[in-house]
Scaffold this motif. Structure first.
Motif, PDB file in Angstrom:
ATOM      1  N   TYR A   1      24.561  10.774  22.185  1.00  0.00           N
ATOM      2  CA  TYR A   1      25.902  10.268  21.916  1.00  0.00           C
ATOM      3  C   TYR A   1      25.996   9.464  20.627  1.00  0.00           C
ATOM      4  CZ  TYR A   1      26.134  11.862  26.679  1.00  0.00           C
ATOM      5  OH  TYR A   1      26.043  12.648  27.804  1.00  0.00           O
ATOM      6  N   SER A   2      24.898   9.397  19.900  1.00  0.00           N
ATOM      7  CA  SER A   2      24.857   8.881  18.539  1.00  0.00           C
ATOM      8  C   SER A   2      23.522   9.335  17.956  1.00  0.00           C
ATOM      9  CB  SER A   2      24.985   7.354  18.483  1.00  0.00           C
ATOM     10  OG  SER A   2      23.886   6.735  19.130  1.00  0.00           O
ATOM     11  N   LEU A   3      23.437   9.372  16.647  1.00  0.00           N
ATOM     12  CA  LEU A   3      22.201   9.799  16.008  1.00  0.00           C
ATOM     13  C   LEU A   3      21.077   8.820  16.362  1.00  0.00           C
ATOM     14  CD1 LEU A   3      21.004  11.900  14.017  1.00  0.00           C
ATOM     15  CD2 LEU A   3      21.473  10.245  12.191  1.00  0.00           C
ATOM     16  N   PRO A   4      19.957   9.302  16.892  1.00  0.00           N
ATOM     17  CA  PRO A   4      18.858   8.380  17.257  1.00  0.00           C
ATOM     18  C   PRO A   4      18.431   7.511  16.079  1.00  0.00           C
ATOM     19  CG  PRO A   4      18.454  10.553  18.183  1.00  0.00           C
ATOM     20  CD  PRO A   4      19.662  10.681  17.296  1.00  0.00           C
ATOM     21  N   GLN A   5      18.034   6.301  16.391  1.00  0.00           N
ATOM     22  CA  GLN A   5      17.740   5.294  15.371  1.00  0.00           C
ATOM     23  C   GLN A   5      16.682   5.758  14.383  1.00  0.00           C
ATOM     24  OE1 GLN A   5      19.439   2.305  15.253  1.00  0.00           O
ATOM     25  NE2 GLN A   5      18.445   1.996  13.256  1.00  0.00           N
ATOM     26  N   GLU A   6      15.684   6.508  14.833  1.00  0.00           N
ATOM     27  CA  GLU A   6      14.584   6.883  13.951  1.00  0.00           C
ATOM     28  C   GLU A   6      14.995   7.847  12.843  1.00  0.00           C
ATOM     29  OE1 GLU A   6      13.954   9.268  17.866  1.00  0.00           O
ATOM     30  OE2 GLU A   6      14.744   7.308  17.225  1.00  0.00           O
ATOM     31  N   TYR A   7      16.194   8.457  12.959  1.00  0.00           N
ATOM     32  CA  TYR A   7      16.649   9.390  11.934  1.00  0.00           C
ATOM     33  C   TYR A   7      17.727   8.795  11.028  1.00  0.00           C
ATOM     34  CZ  TYR A   7      14.418  12.532  15.282  1.00  0.00           C
ATOM     35  OH  TYR A   7      13.532  13.113  16.139  1.00  0.00           O
ATOM     36  N   ARG A   8      18.036   7.526  11.208  1.00  0.00           N
ATOM     37  CA  ARG A   8      19.149   6.940  10.463  1.00  0.00           C
ATOM     38  C   ARG A   8      18.751   6.416   9.085  1.00  0.00           C
ATOM     39  NH1 ARG A   8      22.591   3.473  15.005  1.00  0.00           N
ATOM     40  NH2 ARG A   8      22.797   5.185  16.529  1.00  0.00           N
TER      41      ARG A   8
ATOM     42  N   ILE B   1      25.740  14.342   9.220  1.00  0.00           N
ATOM     43  CA  ILE B   1      25.875  13.902  10.616  1.00  0.00           C
ATOM     44  C   ILE B   1      26.268  12.432  10.594  1.00  0.00           C
ATOM     45  CG2 ILE B   1      24.662  13.477  12.777  1.00  0.00           C
ATOM     46  CD1 ILE B   1      24.930  16.406  12.336  1.00  0.00           C
ATOM     47  N   ILE B   2      27.419  12.111  11.171  1.00  0.00           N
ATOM     48  CA  ILE B   2      27.860  10.717  11.266  1.00  0.00           C
ATOM     49  C   ILE B   2      27.154  10.086  12.463  1.00  0.00           C
ATOM     50  CG2 ILE B   2      29.847   9.195  11.568  1.00  0.00           C
ATOM     51  CD1 ILE B   2      31.569  11.412  10.365  1.00  0.00           C
ATOM     52  N   TYR B   3      26.406   9.039  12.228  1.00  0.00           N
ATOM     53  CA  TYR B   3      25.500   8.546  13.267  1.00  0.00           C
ATOM     54  C   TYR B   3      26.232   8.031  14.495  1.00  0.00           C
ATOM     55  CZ  TYR B   3      26.142   3.524  12.260  1.00  0.00           C
ATOM     56  OH  TYR B   3      26.646   2.265  12.128  1.00  0.00           O
ATOM     57  N   ARG B   4      27.511   7.692  14.391  1.00  0.00           N
ATOM     58  CA  ARG B   4      28.261   7.206  15.553  1.00  0.00           C
ATOM     59  C   ARG B   4      28.820   8.352  16.402  1.00  0.00           C
ATOM     60  NH1 ARG B   4      29.979   4.361  11.254  1.00  0.00           N
ATOM     61  NH2 ARG B   4      31.868   5.628  11.140  1.00  0.00           N
ATOM     62  N   LYS B   5      28.762   9.581  15.906  1.00  0.00           N
ATOM     63  CA  LYS B   5      29.304  10.729  16.632  1.00  0.00           C
ATOM     64  C   LYS B   5      28.206  11.425  17.429  1.00  0.00           C
ATOM     65  CE  LYS B   5      33.154   9.824  14.546  1.00  0.00           C
ATOM     66  NZ  LYS B   5      34.250   9.142  15.254  1.00  0.00           N
ATOM     67  N   TRP B   6      28.619  12.291  18.349  1.00  0.00           N
ATOM     68  CA  TRP B   6      27.673  13.002  19.199  1.00  0.00           C
ATOM     69  C   TRP B   6      26.949  14.074  18.386  1.00  0.00           C
ATOM     70  CZ3 TRP B   6      30.622  14.052  24.442  1.00  0.00           C
ATOM     71  CH2 TRP B   6      31.080  12.825  24.956  1.00  0.00           C
TER      72      TRP B   6
ATOM     73  N   ILE C   1       9.029  10.546   2.979  1.00  0.00           N
ATOM     74  CA  ILE C   1       9.877  11.570   2.361  1.00  0.00           C
ATOM     75  C   ILE C   1      11.175  11.682   3.153  1.00  0.00           C
ATOM     76  CG2 ILE C   1      10.091  14.035   1.866  1.00  0.00           C
ATOM     77  CD1 ILE C   1       7.096  14.115   1.381  1.00  0.00           C
ATOM     78  N   ASN C   2      12.277  11.674   2.449  1.00  0.00           N
ATOM     79  CA  ASN C   2      13.561  11.948   3.081  1.00  0.00           C
ATOM     80  C   ASN C   2      13.592  13.424   3.458  1.00  0.00           C
ATOM     81  OD1 ASN C   2      16.210  12.398   3.814  1.00  0.00           O
ATOM     82  ND2 ASN C   2      17.100  11.337   2.071  1.00  0.00           N
ATOM     83  N   ALA C   3      13.568  13.716   4.743  1.00  0.00           N
ATOM     84  CA  ALA C   3      13.462  15.101   5.203  1.00  0.00           C
ATOM     85  C   ALA C   3      14.712  15.916   4.916  1.00  0.00           C
ATOM     86  CB  ALA C   3      13.159  15.128   6.702  1.00  0.00           C
ATOM     87  N   ASN C   4      15.779  15.283   4.406  1.00  0.00           N
ATOM     88  CA  ASN C   4      16.966  16.029   3.989  1.00  0.00           C
ATOM     89  C   ASN C   4      16.802  16.615   2.591  1.00  0.00           C
ATOM     90  OD1 ASN C   4      18.645  15.435   6.311  1.00  0.00           O
ATOM     91  ND2 ASN C   4      18.665  13.339   5.567  1.00  0.00           N
ATOM     92  N   THR C   5      15.790  16.174   1.852  1.00  0.00           N
ATOM     93  CA  THR C   5      15.548  16.674   0.506  1.00  0.00           C
ATOM     94  C   THR C   5      14.528  17.805   0.545  1.00  0.00           C
ATOM     95  OG1 THR C   5      13.749  15.104   0.086  1.00  0.00           O
ATOM     96  CG2 THR C   5      15.988  14.386  -0.454  1.00  0.00           C
ATOM     97  N   TRP C   6      14.423  18.536  -0.547  1.00  0.00           N
ATOM     98  CA  TRP C   6      13.378  19.542  -0.662  1.00  0.00           C
ATOM     99  C   TRP C   6      12.058  18.837  -0.958  1.00  0.00           C
ATOM    100  CZ3 TRP C   6      16.065  23.511  -4.457  1.00  0.00           C
ATOM    101  CH2 TRP C   6      17.263  23.957  -3.873  1.00  0.00           C
ATOM    102  N   PHE C   7      10.986  19.379  -0.419  1.00  0.00           N
ATOM    103  CA  PHE C   7       9.666  18.809  -0.685  1.00  0.00           C
ATOM    104  C   PHE C   7       8.624  19.908  -0.491  1.00  0.00           C
ATOM    105  CE2 PHE C   7      10.624  18.211   3.769  1.00  0.00           C
ATOM    106  CZ  PHE C   7       9.439  18.442   4.454  1.00  0.00           C
ATOM    107  N   TYR C   8       7.405  19.607  -0.892  1.00  0.00           N
ATOM    108  CA  TYR C   8       6.315  20.565  -0.740  1.00  0.00           C
ATOM    109  C   TYR C   8       5.440  20.155   0.436  1.00  0.00           C
ATOM    110  CZ  TYR C   8       7.390  22.942  -5.110  1.00  0.00           C
ATOM    111  OH  TYR C   8       8.010  23.679  -6.087  1.00  0.00           O
TER     112      TYR C   8
END
Length: 605
Positions: free
Chosen positions: A205-212, A225-230, A519-526
């Motif tokens: 019901y909200s984005l888990p804290q570890e991914y914020r 993903i808006i962290y307050r939304k489902w 690493i920000n997992a939303n970015t490209w990386f190797y």
């Protein structure tokens, strides 16, 4: 023996029956709702006396009642007549009698609710419908702390669950501003999404804290993903989806777009590796040269040419088969790469090149024929200059790929490109996006999808690739990251991760082996799946800023900074301090003297 109860509608006790007991005779009707009792699945009561004594009385032998009907409340208040509570009437259940429902005007031979003076009656169907509505009106959902009230009229509002404004029945909280679609309230806790077949998604019901820390983007629509939304997510694969996106049947027009791209002649990225990237860049320069000069690449090349950027005549050579000058032959014998003085990229063994017999000046055939003046579709008229002609320390900043260069630059009063960026195709196809990407001027206040850094241009003529329809933009230097690279710290090839679904079963964080930062997992990386090692794209080659510099110029002297030997231009890869400023010169452009172990920053010299 089944459960025994006493119901006010019958004089004898009733026994609970079900699918495991035999019911003699044809299908029977419930005396309460007058619906057929399904003997295989329905729980029901029948007269116990008729079973014990074998009574043939129609009141006993024909008495069957659904268990649900036996549990109806004795009193009920209907909103049509709220002043008078209604009582459950067992009569008539005999077939010759019936009531007229004052709510729906239907006839009923089963149980009904009626007023004490028998002037108002409501059938069971209307009562059960209203009971269900009342149950919905006092609804407790695990996604909210307060009870929710059902709004039975469709409404247009911004849903706190899915963040959309679709018209639907809804639940609202009267204690706070919480308001959600009824369809969202009914969303399952676990969901098997067609876009992620590996694991079942879990609703939160909200984005888990570890991914914020870095935020997340929907793996289906690519919007934040808006962290307050489902959100539906898979922790193992870092797959996130909006509530609405998870239930989509398909991504609109995806197949048509893919067919369109496959049928076109667009250049596809990412390149397989760095060698493939250099080859693709040469193809771009060759196509641009042919288009500008209206000359086929298969035309017989001239044995000698005079290039506008060099003072000596250039001779045609085949690197693999034809003899070269003594200095170039020495380089080949020592397995050193020849670097083109135009695009500053390697010359392969199958390339045809032009060389100067008087100095170590070489050009790819395509670079040698590239015209001095071109019309760029975004930057206008550009003129060519060879940066290092007459000055070994002359450099320019390319506003296309963001690197320093000393080869051929194409420029005007507002913009400077190196030869490769000036030749780039207007439209490409990249694996990271389903639409073709077009060369555009930098948009304001937007971010590169690949590295998430800003697209704020210092000059309005700076370019990038993007899809304006989807607001998908990437830097040129991000678009040309090769799919596969090698690193001395890992024995296996590292792969460019565009989507986290390419790294399966990886619930923990990604940390860069080079800089030790997360690493920000939303970015490209190797990433290496074998060793579980990861690198930022900018850490995989810390000296990328100098990747378009042709090094190796020797015998460089300065009157202001005298040294006993001539210095050589190089990119330093070791931990070493500049002899002038004392700062670390690792991954920097330097002038060095190997015999003396003397090294200084080019900027300090």
């Amino acid at each position: 023996m089944g459960e025994l109860i006493k119901h006010f509608c019958h004089e004898h006790k009733l026994i609970l029956s079900g699918a495991d007991e035999s019911v003699v005779g044809k299908d029977v009707e419930c005396v309460g709702c007058r619906q057929t009792i399904n003997k295989l699945i329905d729980a029901f009561y029948r007269c116990n006396t008729s079973l014990i004594n074998g009574s043939s009385s129609s009141d006993c032998a024909g008495f069957f009642m659904h268990k649900t009907c036996s549990e109806l409340p004795p009193k009920f208040t209907h909103p049509v007549n709220p002043q008078h509570p209604l009582s459950l009437l067992a009569r008539p259940y005999m077939k010759q009698l019936f009531y007229i429902c004052d709510a729906c005007e239907c006839q009923s031979q089963g149980f009904m609710y009626g007023s004490d003076n028998h002037d108002f009656f409501v059938c069971l169907e209307c009562v059960t419908s209203q009971l269900k509505s009342l149950e919905d009106r006092s609804y407790y959902h695990p996604g909210h702390n307060h009870p929710l009230t059902l709004v039975q009229s469709p409404a247009l509002f911004l849903c706190h669950a899915c963040n959309t404004t679709d018209t639907d029945l809804s639940y609202i909280c009267t204690k706070c501003c919480f308001w959600i679609h009824k369809s969202c309230a009914n969303a399952p806790i676990t969901y098997q999404c067609k876009f992620h077949n590996e694991h079942t998604l879990i609703l939160d019901y909200s984005l888990p804290q570890e991914y914020r820390k870095f935020g997340c983007r929907c793996s289906i629509c690519d919007k934040p993903i808006i962290y307050r939304k489902w959100v539906y997510y898979c922790a193992n694969c870092r797959f996130f989806a909006h509530v609405k996106c998870a239930s989509l049947n398909e991504i609109l027009s995806e197949n048509e777009i893919d067919d369109e791209v496959r049928e076109s002649n667009l250049m596809h990225f990412p390149a397989h590796d760095e060698a493939s990237l250099h080859e693709m860049m040469q193809q771009c320069i060759m196509k641009a040269t042919d288009a500008l000069l209206h000359d086929s690449a298969t035309a017989e090349p001239s044995p000698y040419i005079n290039h506008w950027g060099h003072k000596h005549q250039l001779a045609l050579r085949n690197k693999n088969a034809e003899p070269l000058t003594l200095d170039l032959n020495w380089k080949l014998a020592n397995a050193e790469l020849l670097i083109c003085d135009g695009c500053t990229k390697p010359i392969s063994f199958v390339d045809i090149l032009y060389e100067c017999n008087s100095c170590n000046f070489v050009l790819h055939r395509s670079c040698a024929h590239f015209p001095k003046w071109i019309d760029h579709h975004l930057a206008g008229k550009l003129g060519g200059t060879l940066a290092q002609e007459g000055n070994e320390l002359a450099f320019f900043y390319c506003q296309g790929c963001g690197t320093l260069g000393n080869g051929i630059s194409m420029s005007n009063e507002t913009v400077v490109f190196h030869l490769g960026c000036a030749s780039l195709p207007r439209i490409i196809k990249h694996e990271a996006h389903r639409h073709p990407l077009e060369q555009l001027k930098y948009p304001d206040d937007l971010f590169c999808k690949a590295c998430l850094s800003g697209l704020e241009a210092t000059d309005k003529e700076t370019i990038m690739y993007g899809c304006e329809k989807c607001e998908f933009y990437i830097h040129i230097w991000c678009a040309f990251r090769p799919h596969l690279v090698k690193h001395r710290w890992d024995p296996h090839p590292l792969y460019l991760i565009l989507f986290l679904k390419n790294v399966t079963d990886h619930p923990h964080e990604f940390n860069c082996e080079f800089c030790s930062e997360q690493i920000n997992a939303n970015t490209w990386f190797y990433h290496c799946n074998v060793c579980d090692q990861s690198y930022h794209t900018y850490c995989i080659d810390p000296s990328y800023f100098y990747s378009n510099i042709k090094c190796g110029a020797t015998n460089i002297y300065s009157d202001s900074r005298p040294h006993s030997h001539g210095l050589t231009l190089a990119v330093n890869k070791k931990k070493q301090r500049c002899k002038i400023c004392g700062m670390d010169a690792c991954n920097c452009l330097v002038l060095e003297c190997s015999p003396c172990k003397y090294m200084v920053h080019v900027d300090c010299y």
